[in-house]
Structure formats: structure tokens, C-alpha cells
Design a protein around this motif. Sequence first.
Motif, mmCIF file in Angstrom:
data_model
loop_
_atom_site.group_PDB
_atom_site.id
_atom_site.type_symbol
_atom_site.label_atom_id
_atom_site.label_comp_id
_atom_site.label_asym_id
_atom_site.label_seq_id
_atom_site.Cartn_x
_atom_site.Cartn_y
_atom_site.Cartn_z
ATOM 1 N N LEU A 99 36.428 16.695 -22.951
ATOM 2 C CA LEU A 99 36.903 17.772 -23.813
ATOM 3 C C LEU A 99 37.069 19.058 -23.015
ATOM 4 C CD1 LEU A 99 34.359 17.324 -26.777
ATOM 5 C CD2 LEU A 99 36.642 16.315 -26.596
ATOM 6 N N ALA A 100 37.959 19.919 -23.477
ATOM 7 C CA ALA A 100 38.097 21.248 -22.901
ATOM 8 C C ALA A 100 38.427 22.233 -24.008
ATOM 9 C CB ALA A 100 39.170 21.285 -21.822
ATOM 10 N N THR A 101 37.761 23.370 -23.976
ATOM 11 C CA THR A 101 38.010 24.439 -24.939
ATOM 12 C C THR A 101 38.415 25.694 -24.188
ATOM 13 O OG1 THR A 101 36.388 23.535 -26.493
ATOM 14 C CG2 THR A 101 37.031 25.819 -26.811
ATOM 15 N N PHE A 102 39.448 26.357 -24.681
ATOM 16 C CA PHE A 102 39.976 27.571 -24.055
ATOM 17 C C PHE A 102 39.903 28.696 -25.083
ATOM 18 C CE2 PHE A 102 41.752 23.889 -22.082
ATOM 19 C CZ PHE A 102 41.772 24.174 -20.730
ATOM 20 N N VAL A 103 39.287 29.818 -24.702
ATOM 21 C CA VAL A 103 39.080 30.942 -25.617
ATOM 22 C C VAL A 103 39.672 32.202 -24.996
ATOM 23 C CG1 VAL A 103 37.390 32.330 -26.873
ATOM 24 C CG2 VAL A 103 36.940 29.895 -26.441
ATOM 25 N N ARG A 104 40.555 32.860 -25.741
ATOM 26 C CA ARG A 104 41.150 34.098 -25.252
ATOM 27 C C ARG A 104 40.055 35.131 -24.960
ATOM 28 N NH1 ARG A 104 46.456 35.388 -25.969
ATOM 29 N NH2 ARG A 104 46.641 34.208 -27.918
ATOM 30 N N ARG A 105 40.198 35.833 -23.832
ATOM 31 C CA ARG A 105 39.140 36.719 -23.378
ATOM 32 C C ARG A 105 38.956 37.963 -24.226
ATOM 33 N NH1 ARG A 105 40.676 35.770 -17.119
ATOM 34 N NH2 ARG A 105 39.558 33.786 -16.891
ATOM 35 N N SER A 106 39.860 38.204 -25.157
ATOM 36 C CA SER A 106 39.650 39.302 -26.095
ATOM 37 C C SER A 106 38.609 38.947 -27.153
ATOM 38 C CB SER A 106 40.967 39.676 -26.772
ATOM 39 O OG SER A 106 41.507 38.571 -27.476
#
Length: 267
Positions: free
Chosen positions: A96-103
Motif C-alpha cells: 500500500l501507499a498513501t500520499f498526503v498533500r503537505r498543506s
Amino acid sequence: MRIVSLNAWGGRVFAPLMAYLIDVDADVICLQEVVRTPASRADWLMYRDHNIELPQRANLYAEICAALPEHDAFFAPVARGELFDGAQSVPSEFGLATFVRRSKAVIGLTTDFIHGAFLHDGWGPHPRARNAQAVRIFDYKGGAPITIVQLHGLRDPAGKHDTPARLAQADALVGLIGRIWSGNERLVVCGDFNVLPDSATFDKLAELGLADLVVGRGFTDTRTSLYKKPGRYADYMLVTPDVHVTCFEPVAAPEVSDHRALVLDIA
């Protein structure tokens, strides 16, 4: 906030997938079937299992990280097994991979196995190990936290019906959620569940206040034309009542996998 869940299918539809992940402009992207092979410089490797051969994008995780420079990335391998560059075997991770906007501020992170355990020396027999990944985010714009959980449910060659292993998986998932979710804030659970809509998994999640948006909003297909088998349910997106949904869609086009992306917009 926009949240996307997608089984990336090992990057087999690579160019359209990469373009879509950029263009969809999501704040949180939850991906299943992501490949990471640091020891290989090849673009493509082959997964082999008896008479099955499936091309895999060798370093899909690194390529997505490069394409989403404004996102923090979190990878959770479920196993390390063999892919092949011609006749040469290459150790590769899959998960799995999760990507979260740095804002958005990631204020909690949990990864654990909901079926089986990590294997470092092979993919293992079916039904293979599965994990789930949870991020707790503070949304500065909304002024409140939200917990987002993704999973890739176990695959059973016999089908998607309930089994003791799937029921135990659901209990483990509820336990994982309880370790990060406060219980009095927004919660989203998504992913490729690999179960049917009548699964007892949803009864267990309903005890947390979660309701599914796929079946609940009348959608009957989470697959693309690249999936040739019968049975069109696999992916789900569940929310608690305090999640204000402004739009939800299993996206039919573009086709970037044999699964449709699930796109959720919330206020």
C-alpha cells in the motif's frame, strides 16, 4: 478535501495512471498494489505464478513520489518476493501507499497486518497476507482532524464470499481503526476490499457508524473494461455521518487500472 482510492494494478497502465494521479489533484491518494524494487533500474519486471505472467512497473512507488512533489508519501509493504527481469530474479516489495498533500498535517500514522504477517522471502500461499494503513490528518482549512484508512482485502481463489479468514480480517481492521481514530471525528475507510456487498465486513464497520457510498448511492460497478471476469464489485468507500460529502464517483474514464478510481470530495 479530495480523497482518491485506487488499486494501481502494479502500474500496468502506467502512462495514463501517472497522468491521472497528477490531474485528479487530490489531497489524499490511497493506492493498493504498489511495487517498489530499489535494486532494479529496469522500467518493467514480470510477476510469475505458475502459468500467470503479469508485467509490473518496477519502481512505481518512486515514480509516483516524483510525480507528486507536494505530497508526503507513506509506503507499507505486505511482502517481499521475486519479480523477473528476463530469467533473472529480482527481490521486490508490494503493498500500500498513501500520499498526503503537505498543506495537511499528518498527526497520526498506523500500519498493521489484518491477515497474516510480513513475508521477506516470497509472496506466500493464497490467501496471502494483507495489511491496512491509516493516517490521521489535521485539515487546516476545515479546522478539524479526519482519519483515513485504506486496505487491500485478502484474495481467495475460491471467490469473494465471506470466509472465517475474511471475518477475522474485518475484526482486525476494526481493531486497527480503534488504535488511531478518536471516535468523535470524521472517518473514511476505503480500498479494494475483495468482498461482496452483502459481506459481514460491512456490518462490523457499521458498528463504527460507517456507511458505504458505492452501494449506498446505487453504483453497481467498480471495475473497468480491462477486467474481464464476472462480478463488478471490489472497491468501496465508507464514511461516518459527520463527513459532508459534496461529490462521490467511481470513475469510469480514463481507465488507469482494471479497477475504477473512487473519488470523494468533502466539505
